[in-house]
Design a protein around this motif. Structure first.
Motif, PDB file in Angstrom:
ATOM      1  N   LEU A  64       0.825  -1.204   0.000  1.00 32.59           N
ATOM      2  CA  LEU A  64       0.000   0.000   0.000  1.00 32.59           C
ATOM      3  C   LEU A  64       0.863   1.259   0.000  1.00 32.59           C
ATOM      4  O   LEU A  64       0.488   2.276  -0.588  1.00 32.59           O
ATOM      5  CB  LEU A  64      -0.914   0.002   1.226  1.00 32.59           C
ATOM      6  CG  LEU A  64      -2.112  -0.959   1.176  1.00 32.59           C
ATOM      7  CD1 LEU A  64      -2.812  -1.003   2.524  1.00 32.59           C
ATOM      8  CD2 LEU A  64      -3.106  -0.536   0.091  1.00 32.59           C
ATOM      9  N   ASP A  69      -4.969   6.948  -2.837  1.00 29.10           N
ATOM     10  CA  ASP A  69      -5.399   5.615  -3.268  1.00 29.10           C
ATOM     11  C   ASP A  69      -5.148   4.578  -2.175  1.00 29.10           C
ATOM     12  O   ASP A  69      -5.995   3.702  -1.930  1.00 29.10           O
ATOM     13  CB  ASP A  69      -4.671   5.209  -4.547  1.00 29.10           C
ATOM     14  CG  ASP A  69      -5.116   6.013  -5.753  1.00 29.10           C
ATOM     15  OD1 ASP A  69      -6.182   6.653  -5.672  1.00 29.10           O
ATOM     16  OD2 ASP A  69      -4.402   6.013  -6.770  1.00 29.10           O
ATOM     17  N   ALA A  70      -3.992   4.671  -1.526  1.00 24.42           N
ATOM     18  CA  ALA A  70      -3.665   3.720  -0.465  1.00 24.42           C
ATOM     19  C   ALA A  70      -4.641   3.839   0.703  1.00 24.42           C
ATOM     20  O   ALA A  70      -5.082   2.828   1.270  1.00 24.42           O
ATOM     21  CB  ALA A  70      -2.239   3.949   0.020  1.00 24.42           C
ATOM     22  N   CYS A  76      -8.009   2.271  -0.307  1.00 25.14           N
ATOM     23  CA  CYS A  76      -7.897   0.808  -0.310  1.00 25.14           C
ATOM     24  C   CYS A  76      -7.917   0.262   1.109  1.00 25.14           C
ATOM     25  O   CYS A  76      -8.589  -0.739   1.402  1.00 25.14           O
ATOM     26  CB  CYS A  76      -6.612   0.375  -1.011  1.00 25.14           C
ATOM     27  SG  CYS A  76      -6.609   0.572  -2.796  1.00 25.14           S
ATOM     28  N   THR A 110     -11.415   0.617   2.843  1.00 24.40           N
ATOM     29  CA  THR A 110     -12.353  -0.325   2.221  1.00 24.40           C
ATOM     30  C   THR A 110     -12.090  -1.744   2.715  1.00 24.40           C
ATOM     31  O   THR A 110     -13.028  -2.490   3.047  1.00 24.40           O
ATOM     32  CB  THR A 110     -12.224  -0.276   0.691  1.00 24.40           C
ATOM     33  OG1 THR A 110     -12.459   1.062   0.240  1.00 24.40           O
ATOM     34  CG2 THR A 110     -13.232  -1.209   0.029  1.00 24.40           C
ATOM     35  N   ALA A 111     -10.823  -2.126   2.770  1.00 26.59           N
ATOM     36  CA  ALA A 111     -10.462  -3.472   3.210  1.00 26.59           C
ATOM     37  C   ALA A 111     -10.849  -3.714   4.667  1.00 26.59           C
ATOM     38  O   ALA A 111     -11.453  -4.748   5.002  1.00 26.59           O
ATOM     39  CB  ALA A 111      -8.957  -3.693   3.022  1.00 26.59           C
TER      40      ALA A 111
END
Length: 295
Positions: A44, A51-52, A55, A58-59
């Protein structure tokens, strides 16, 4: 090989009823999971910060939501868990491998700190202590009033992460580590405040609420760790594996300390409500004081 051996030990230990083999399997699982987290955080960190962050939230929101939706009598399958660990590593390794290779070829950390101090995070940085402290809160939530090793936690631990995800996606706002830290602090303090009431008003929903609030705050810890790694590794991406390893180690060490504290509080529930009150008071005061210093 390590992951396969973990699954084999857990399965054989369960079939034979051998506790030593099970413990060996769980030890291998903790090593494999730590390595997977280091790879994931490093991967990441190779992305841009926005963006990281998206992500990561969301994860974690998805993971805690699945955990909340899982039935209470769900049987743990080490083979399935091992497959998920391998799958996560397969996805993370292509991005993380470059940073790991560069770290091997890089000059020692002490030389880097002297020549380029902004790209090096000192070992006594408050961020490391923050991860340790919130790890203690997570361990406390897992062990306090646990029954047969199962924590008294309900599924709304995922709610803060889902709210943060909604703000990022629909609100179009950039994820802010300070805001996540504030949310985590409020949740953990709320849970700690409820702890002494369980000695005098032992109502199941009060116990569950106290633990779930602390666990929800600790869930934000996972997100904070990623944000810290991504932000500081953006100065020097080859330092991401080392930074992630420190974070993961401190988090697990904090969880172990918190579990021990939780078991101590469990003893005080039956022995002395007064001692439980004062122990909870000291923990809450120490946590709030630390958070005020960090803020």
């Amino acid at each position: 090989g390590l992951i396969a051996l973990y699954a084999l030990c857990c399965r054989v230990g369960a079939l034979m009823g051998n506790g030593a083999v099970m413990v060996a399997g769980l030890f291998l699982e903790s090593v494999a999971e730590s390595w997977m987290l280091i790879l994931a955080y490093t991967a990441l960190a190779q992305l841009n910060v926005k963006d990281a962050s998206l992500c990561a939230v969301t994860a974690f929101a998805g993971a805690y939501s699945l955990q909340a939706l899982a039935p209470a009598n769900l049987v743990f399958l080490p083979e399935l868990h091992a497959c998920l660990l391998v799958l996560a590593m397969v996805f993370a390794y292509p991005l993380a491998s470059g940073a790991i290779s560069r770290l091997r070829e890089q000059e020692p950390s002490l030389d880097l700190a002297a020549t380029n101090p902004r790209s090096f995070l000192p070992a006594n940085h408050l961020i490391y202590i923050t991860v340790l402290v919130f790890g203690v809160a997570q361990g406390l939530a897992l062990s306090y009033t646990a029954t047969d090793g199962m924590p008294s936690i309900r599924g709304f631990s995922a709610i803060p992460l889902l709210v943060i995800l909604a703000v990022c996606v629909w609100g179009g706002r950039r994820l802010n580590a300070d805001a996540v830290f504030l949310v985590a602090t409020i949740l953990v303090v709320a849970g700690l405040i409820l702890v002494p009431t369980t000695a005098f008003i032992f109502v199941p929903y009060v116990v569950v609420l106290a633990n779930s609030l602390m666990h929800a705050g600790a869930a934000c810890l996972d997100l904070m760790v990623v944000l810290f790694v991504v932000y500081y590794a953006s100065r020097n991406k080859s330092m991401a594996p080392q930074l992630a390893a420190y974070m993961v180690a401190l988090k697990w060490f904090g969880i172990e300390l918190g579990v021990l504290m939780g078991h101590l509080l469990n003893v005080l529930i039956t022995q002395s409500g007064t001692l439980l009150f004062w122990a909870s008071f000291v923990l809450t005061l120490a946590f709030v004081s630390f958070c005020l210093i960090v803020a």
